[in-house]
Design an enzyme around this catalytic site. Structure first.
Site, PDB file in Angstrom:
ATOM      1  N   GLU A 161       0.799  -1.230   0.000  1.00 46.28           N
ATOM      2  CA  GLU A 161       0.000   0.000   0.000  1.00 46.28           C
ATOM      3  C   GLU A 161       0.833   1.281   0.000  1.00 46.28           C
ATOM      4  O   GLU A 161       0.638   2.155   0.855  1.00 46.28           O
ATOM      5  CB  GLU A 161      -0.985  -0.030   1.180  1.00 46.28           C
ATOM      6  CG  GLU A 161      -1.871  -1.273   1.122  1.00 46.28           C
ATOM      7  CD  GLU A 161      -2.931  -1.352   2.224  1.00 46.28           C
ATOM      8  OE1 GLU A 161      -2.843  -0.577   3.195  1.00 46.28           O
ATOM      9  OE2 GLU A 161      -3.840  -2.186   2.094  1.00 46.28           O
ATOM     10  N   ASN A 202       1.984  -4.391  -3.561  1.00 47.10           N
ATOM     11  CA  ASN A 202       0.579  -4.758  -3.339  1.00 47.10           C
ATOM     12  C   ASN A 202      -0.190  -3.509  -2.918  1.00 47.10           C
ATOM     13  O   ASN A 202       0.298  -2.715  -2.112  1.00 47.10           O
ATOM     14  CB  ASN A 202       0.557  -5.800  -2.202  1.00 47.10           C
ATOM     15  CG  ASN A 202      -0.781  -6.451  -1.966  1.00 47.10           C
ATOM     16  OD1 ASN A 202      -1.369  -6.995  -2.906  1.00 47.10           O
ATOM     17  ND2 ASN A 202      -1.266  -6.427  -0.730  1.00 47.10           N
ATOM     18  N   HIS A 238     -10.417  -5.390  -2.342  1.00 44.99           N
ATOM     19  CA  HIS A 238     -11.421  -5.271  -1.279  1.00 44.99           C
ATOM     20  C   HIS A 238     -12.563  -4.442  -1.863  1.00 44.99           C
ATOM     21  O   HIS A 238     -12.571  -3.217  -1.782  1.00 44.99           O
ATOM     22  CB  HIS A 238     -10.829  -4.577  -0.046  1.00 44.99           C
ATOM     23  CG  HIS A 238      -9.795  -5.398   0.648  1.00 44.99           C
ATOM     24  ND1 HIS A 238     -10.107  -6.589   1.281  1.00 44.99           N
ATOM     25  CD2 HIS A 238      -8.455  -5.235   0.799  1.00 44.99           C
ATOM     26  CE1 HIS A 238      -9.002  -7.102   1.809  1.00 44.99           C
ATOM     27  NE2 HIS A 238      -7.985  -6.305   1.522  1.00 44.99           N
ATOM     28  N   GLU A 267      -6.340 -10.100  -2.119  1.00 43.62           N
ATOM     29  CA  GLU A 267      -7.103  -9.980  -0.857  1.00 43.62           C
ATOM     30  C   GLU A 267      -8.593  -9.816  -1.133  1.00 43.62           C
ATOM     31  O   GLU A 267      -9.278  -9.013  -0.498  1.00 43.62           O
ATOM     32  CB  GLU A 267      -6.599  -8.783  -0.036  1.00 43.62           C
ATOM     33  CG  GLU A 267      -5.109  -8.818   0.240  1.00 43.62           C
ATOM     34  CD  GLU A 267      -4.610  -7.682   1.131  1.00 43.62           C
ATOM     35  OE1 GLU A 267      -5.433  -6.974   1.747  1.00 43.62           O
ATOM     36  OE2 GLU A 267      -3.374  -7.505   1.195  1.00 43.62           O
ATOM     37  N   ASP A 269     -12.387  -9.581  -1.280  1.00 39.56           N
ATOM     38  CA  ASP A 269     -13.683  -9.744  -0.615  1.00 39.56           C
ATOM     39  C   ASP A 269     -14.632  -8.709  -1.206  1.00 39.56           C
ATOM     40  O   ASP A 269     -14.191  -7.720  -1.785  1.00 39.56           O
ATOM     41  CB  ASP A 269     -13.614  -9.690   0.921  1.00 39.56           C
ATOM     42  CG  ASP A 269     -12.802  -8.557   1.515  1.00 39.56           C
ATOM     43  OD1 ASP A 269     -12.647  -7.496   0.859  1.00 39.56           O
ATOM     44  OD2 ASP A 269     -12.325  -8.699   2.667  1.00 39.56           O
TER      45      ASP A 269
HETATM   46  C1  XIL Z   1      -6.026  -6.606   7.824  1.00 41.92           C
HETATM   47  C2  XIL Z   1      -6.262  -7.844   8.673  1.00 41.92           C
HETATM   48  O1  XIL Z   1      -7.119  -8.724   7.999  1.00 41.92           O
HETATM   49  C3  XIL Z   1      -6.851  -7.461   9.998  1.00 41.92           C
HETATM   50  O2  XIL Z   1      -6.962  -8.583  10.861  1.00 41.92           O
HETATM   51  C4  XIL Z   1      -5.982  -6.418  10.669  1.00 41.92           C
HETATM   52  O3  XIL Z   1      -6.601  -5.971  11.864  1.00 41.92           O
HETATM   53  C5  XIL Z   1      -5.770  -5.227   9.739  1.00 41.92           C
HETATM   54  O4  XIL Z   1      -5.229  -5.686   8.516  1.00 41.92           O
HETATM   55  N1  XIL Z   1      -4.886  -4.541   3.321  1.00 41.92           N
HETATM   56  C6  XIL Z   1      -3.867  -5.386   3.661  1.00 41.92           C
HETATM   57  C7  XIL Z   1      -4.052  -6.348   4.769  1.00 41.92           C
HETATM   58  O5  XIL Z   1      -2.849  -5.410   2.978  1.00 41.92           O
HETATM   59  O6  XIL Z   1      -2.877  -6.570   5.475  1.00 41.92           O
HETATM   60  C8  XIL Z   1      -5.141  -5.925   5.715  1.00 41.92           C
HETATM   61  O7  XIL Z   1      -5.363  -6.973   6.649  1.00 41.92           O
HETATM   62  C9  XIL Z   1      -6.390  -5.573   4.961  1.00 41.92           C
HETATM   63  C10 XIL Z   1      -6.149  -4.434   4.010  1.00 41.92           C
END
Ligand code: XIL
Length: 468
Positions: A161, A202, A238, A267, A269
């Protein structure tokens, strides 16, 4: 002297017996078990994974699914991050990550390491270092962690990020100390420690085209030009149904691939504002389908990882107030037939999510409109012809709505204004066919593309009233 016929006869008999046995086997074989998501993905040269986290591994019902073949990859949700692995300077803790790696190994699952350098979940000792010491601390962190896992991980999210929404780099501790060069330095340091791990950048909100995606694109292009070791770009994905599906995701993944890097959905969802309802879930299913289709269409898209597989352990409700229901398995670890089915179907499978939840069909009132629907289907697309017959009172202007169960996508419509949102298609009258006397009819049509199955819509509404 043996007859020359005998060997031939024997061969013919053997062949006949073989065919008979094969036929018997075919008839007697039980229906083969449906393929898992990872098996389907593997058949297309990709993996399908799920993130996990250490506390969940004590739930045996959960681990049975995590390691049961649905997933060929995993990513530790937290336990490889800096706040866990080096909470104070020079004191390292890899126990959580090790547990996940050993679970993965024993279940034949690859691991994406996540992550080495990130502005978040960064212990305060790093952000409060004098800027002259940040580079040494970063390099030591990377070298120690990557060396610990050397040879055991498929990939590393080296920098996580790094971008602001406008495509500029975040001014975090690393940028402030080293400028934009911290990214190349991090990649080179990781490469030196494990030359075989695939090294990724990422980020989120880079799935579609836009300023942030352009920022990442230009960075990767320049890193490649400088010969910096970068192997891939992770698109977190996400997604949230209320924000729309990313613009041109497939083309966006492709332009990164064309730079000579792998791409991965890291990631995934798809959240929604709770409570879930049929319309929201239909849209969510379409988003999952779209992501799978985008990855499948890009040769260098190596795989898809969902950010855990069950709502029971999703990070969404804790982070986005009032939102949730983002994953293909519900809180009781049951597959959601429609969401699991959408993913499976897009991957070329049969769904196997159990019996789909029936969409409630509105009951037409007597004297209401009628709709006749037919499709001329050529396998990857079809023309839909719809004749609307008005009910018992004249109307001046109409809106027809219906939904598809699959990934049918509108390409062009006629004799009305056609639009599509998620799986719901809306047609409004053209200027010349809006007025319909009682019992009068008009016809409209459109072309669609699709993959998988193409079932006719189950119900239609005209100006909000169900038609028969
Ligand atoms: C999230 C985890 O799933 C949570 O348990 C934690 O509290 C915060 O981080 N982007 C990312 C991940 O790259 O590492 C994050 O994961 C979600 C957003």
């Amino acid at each position: 002297m043996s007859s020359p016929l005998r060997p031939r006869l024997a061969a013919v008999l053997a062949l006949a017996l073989g065919v008979l046995l094969a036929l018997t086997a075919m008839v007697m074989r039980p229906a083969s078990a449906a393929s898992t998501l990872d098996q389907l993905a593997k058949a297309k040269g990709k993996y399908f994974g799920s993130a996990t986290d250490n506390p969940e591994l004590s739930n045996s019902a959960y681990t049975a699914i995590l390691g049961g073949g649905e997933f060929g990859a995993t990513t530790p949700g937290n336990s490889m991050k800096w706040d866990t692995t080096e909470p104070s300077r020079g004191s390292f803790n890899f126990s959580g990550g090790d547990t996940i790696v050993s679970f993965a190994k024993s279940h034949n699952v690859i691991v994406r390491g996540h992550n080495l350098v990130w502005h978040s979940q960064l212990p305060s000792w790093v952000s409060s270092l004098p800027s002259t010491q940040v580079q040494a601390a970063m390099e030591n962190h990377i070298t120690t962690e990557v060396t610990h896992y050397k040879g055991q991980l498929y990939a590393w999210d080296v920098v996580n990020e790094p971008f602001n929404e406008d495509g500029t780099l975040r001014t975090d501790a690393f940028y402030n100390a080293m400028g934009s060069g911290y990214i190349a330095d991090a990649l080179r340091t990781a490469h030196a420690a494990d030359p075989n791990a695939k090294l990724y950048l990422n980020d989120y909100n880079i799935e579609g085209t836009g300023a942030k995606s352009d920022g990442m694109y230009n960075l990767v292009k320049s890193l490649k030009q400088q010969g910096v070791p970068i192997d891939g770009v992770g698109f977190e994905s996400h997604l949230a149904i209320q924000y729309g599906f990313p613009t041109n995701m497939q083309q966006n993944l492709q332009r990164f691939a064309d730079l000579g890097v792998d791409v991965a959905v890291t990631e995934l969802d798809v959240r929604m504002q709770l409570p879930a309802d049929t319309t929201k879930v239909n849209t969510q299913a379409q988003y999952y389908t779209n992501v799978v289709n985008a990855c499948l269409a890009v040769t260098r898209c190596v795989g898809i990882t969902i950010w855990d597989y069950t709502d029971k352990y999703s990070w969404i409700p804790g982070t986005f107030s009032g939102e949730g229901s983002a994953l293909p398995w519900d809180e009781n670890l049951n597959k959601k037939p429609q969401i699991y089915g959408a993913i499976s179907t897009a991957l070329g499978g049969t769904g196997d999510g159990g019996t789909p939840t029936p969409t409630p069909t509105p009951t037409p009132t007597p004297g209401s409109c009628k709709v006749a629907y037919s499709a001329n289907d050529w396998g990857t697309g079809f023309t839909a012809n719809i004749t609307i017959t008005n009910g018992s009172s004249a109307i001046n202007g109409w809106t027809l709505k219906f939904s598809y169960a699959g990934n049918q996508q509108l390409s062009q419509g006629w004799s009305g204004t056609w639009s599509q949102s998620g799986s719901t298609v809306t047609v409004t009258n053209a200027s010349w066919n809006g007025g319909l006397a009682a019992g009068a009819s008009t016809s409209v049509g459109a072309n669609f593309t699709y993959s998988g199955s193409n079932t006719a819509p189950g119900s239609f509404t005209l100006n909000g009233t169900a038609c028969s």
